[in-house]
Scaffold this motif. Structure first.
Motif, PDB file in Angstrom:
ATOM      1  N   ALA A 113       1.725  12.899  12.799  1.00  0.00           N
ATOM      2  CA  ALA A 113       0.545  12.693  11.003  1.00  0.00           C
ATOM      3  C   ALA A 113       0.744  13.757  10.866  1.00  0.00           C
ATOM      4  O   ALA A 113       0.543  14.527  11.045  1.00  0.00           O
ATOM      5  CB  ALA A 113      -0.110  11.690  12.168  1.00  0.00           C
ATOM      6  N   GLY A 114       0.316  13.758   9.158  1.00  0.00           N
ATOM      7  CA  GLY A 114       0.299  14.959   8.601  1.00  0.00           C
ATOM      8  C   GLY A 114       1.250  15.723   7.713  1.00  0.00           C
ATOM      9  O   GLY A 114       2.091  14.572   6.854  1.00  0.00           O
ATOM     10  N   LYS A 156       5.455   3.292   2.473  1.00  0.00           N
ATOM     11  CA  LYS A 156       4.992   2.129   4.009  1.00  0.00           C
ATOM     12  C   LYS A 156       5.000   1.368   4.333  1.00  0.00           C
ATOM     13  O   LYS A 156       5.027  -0.292   3.209  1.00  0.00           O
ATOM     14  CB  LYS A 156       3.317   2.807   3.425  1.00  0.00           C
ATOM     15  CG  LYS A 156       2.752   2.457   5.058  1.00  0.00           C
ATOM     16  CD  LYS A 156       0.773   3.127   5.460  1.00  0.00           C
ATOM     17  CE  LYS A 156       0.513   2.884   6.220  1.00  0.00           C
ATOM     18  NZ  LYS A 156      -1.227   3.745   7.212  1.00  0.00           N
ATOM     19  N   ALA A 167       3.713   6.667   0.295  1.00  0.00           N
ATOM     20  CA  ALA A 167       3.840   8.080   0.454  1.00  0.00           C
ATOM     21  C   ALA A 167       2.728   9.017  -0.193  1.00  0.00           C
ATOM     22  O   ALA A 167       3.979   9.206  -1.419  1.00  0.00           O
ATOM     23  CB  ALA A 167       4.540   8.311   2.185  1.00  0.00           C
ATOM     24  N   THR A 220       2.453  13.220   3.467  1.00  0.00           N
ATOM     25  CA  THR A 220       1.310  14.127   3.701  1.00  0.00           C
ATOM     26  C   THR A 220       1.726  12.003   4.521  1.00  0.00           C
ATOM     27  O   THR A 220       1.426  11.054   3.445  1.00  0.00           O
ATOM     28  CB  THR A 220       0.564  13.672   3.144  1.00  0.00           C
ATOM     29  OG1 THR A 220       0.684  14.863   2.426  1.00  0.00           O
ATOM     30  CG2 THR A 220      -1.100  13.643   4.117  1.00  0.00           C
ATOM     31  N   GLU A 255       0.409   8.728   7.625  1.00  0.00           N
ATOM     32  CA  GLU A 255      -0.031   8.745   8.302  1.00  0.00           C
ATOM     33  C   GLU A 255       0.225   8.233   9.397  1.00  0.00           C
ATOM     34  O   GLU A 255       1.115   7.628   8.831  1.00  0.00           O
ATOM     35  CB  GLU A 255      -1.338   7.859   7.603  1.00  0.00           C
ATOM     36  CG  GLU A 255      -2.575   8.886   6.495  1.00  0.00           C
ATOM     37  CD  GLU A 255      -3.891   8.076   5.760  1.00  0.00           C
ATOM     38  OE1 GLU A 255      -3.361   6.306   6.016  1.00  0.00           O
ATOM     39  OE2 GLU A 255      -3.869   8.680   5.134  1.00  0.00           O
TER      40      GLU A 255
END
Length: 242
Positions: free
Chosen positions: A145-146, A162, A188, A205, A207
Motif C-alpha cells: 500500500a502507498g 478499484k 485510484a 496512491t 490503498e
C-alpha cells in the motif's frame, strides 16, 4: 554543450551520478535551471558545478535516461554544497504502462475482465468483472500500500479501477442513479508528470484491496484479453495491494 564558470567560484554544487547498478553515468549534464550554467559529469561519475549565490533549481540528464531534479537548493555561502549520489534510470523501450521494479520499468503481468450482460428494460444490466476464480489462476501484480511508480511509455490509454466485493470494476443499469447509468468503485488517485511527447511518470496512491488497471481506448475497455484469441474479455492488469 558548454561549461560556464561564474565569477563567484567559491560557491558550487558537487555530487555524483550513477545508474541503477551503481556505474557512473559519464557525460550526463548538470544544469542550473533558467541560467546558462552547466557542467558535465566526469568519467568517475562526479561533478562540480560553480554557481552564483542564491536559491536554485538543478536538473541532471542524459540521452536515454529519465532526468532527475533538485528544487529550491540554497547556496548562499561561498562553499561546496554536497548533493550526494543521484541515480538515473534508463528510458524503457517497451511501450505501455510499465511498473518500476528491480531497478527498471517492466511490463506488468496481464489479466482480463469479462462482460456479463442481459435483461430488458429496467432489468437490463452490463457488468465488467474478473472471471470466477481469477485470483487463483490469473497472473497477479502485488504491491504494498502507498505510492507505486509507473511509466507511461506511449500507451494507448489506461484507467485504474478499484474492484468491488464481487470483483467488478464497472456496472451499468437503467436503475442506477449516477450519470450514464454507471456504478463503479472509485478509481485510484494518480498524478502524472509529462517528461516528453508520449512519455509520463505516473504515481498511483493505492490503498489495500484489489484493482484492475484496464487498457482504456476511446472512453471504454479495450478488447483482447490475452495472447490466446480464444479467451474473450477486456485487457489490463490485476493488482492486489496489501
Amino acid at each position: 554543450m558548454f561549461l560556464l564558470l561564474l565569477a563567484c567560484s567559491g560557491t558550487r554544487f558537487e555530487g555524483s551520478v550513477v545508474d541503477v547498478n551503481g556505474a557512473p553515468v559519464a557525460g550526463a549534464m548538470v544544469t542550473v535551471v533558467g541560467q546558462p550554467c552547466q557542467t558535465v559529469v566526469q568519467e568517475d561519475g562526479t561533478f562540480s558545478l560553480p554557481c552564483a549565490s542564491g536559491v536554485h533549481d538543478l536538473s541532471v540528464g542524459r540521452s536515454g535516461y529519465l532526468s532527475q531534479s533538485w528544487e529550491q537548493l540554497e547556496a548562499t555561502e561561498r562553499k561546496a554544497y554536497d548533493l550526494g549520489q543521484t541515480t538515473l534510470v534508463k528510458v524503457p523501450e517497451q511501450e505501455g504502462l510499465l511498473v518500476f521494479q528491480a531497478g527498471s520499468y517492466q511490463p506488468m503481468e496481464r489479466g482480463f475482465l469479462v462482460k456479463d450482460s442481459g435483461g430488458r428494460g429496467v432489468k437490463q444490466f452490463r457488468h465488467y468483472c474478473l472471471p470466477e476464480g481469477a485470483t487463483e489462476r490469473m497472473p497477479v501484480n502485488r504491491f504494498p500500500a502507498g505510492e507505486v511508480a509507473f511509466f507511461d511509455n506511449h500507451s494507448e490509454g489506461w484507467r485504474p479501477w478499484k474492484l468491488d466485493r464481487e470483483g467488478c470494476a464497472y456496472r451499468m443499469s437503467p436503475t442506477s442513479e449516477t450519470r450514464w447509468g454507471v456504478d463503479y468503485s472509485e478509481k485510484a488517485d494518480w498524478t502524472e508528470t509529462r517528461l516528453a511527447e508520449g512519455q509520463k511518470l505516473v504515481v498511483m496512491t493505492l490503498e489495500p484491496g484489489a484493482y484492475f488497471i484496464a487498457d482504456w481506448g476511446n472512453g471504454f475497455f479495450v478488447k483482447g484479453a490475452s495472447d490466446d484469441p480464444k479467451i474473450p474479455g477486456y485487457s489490463g492488469a490485476l493488482v492486489l495491494v496489501e
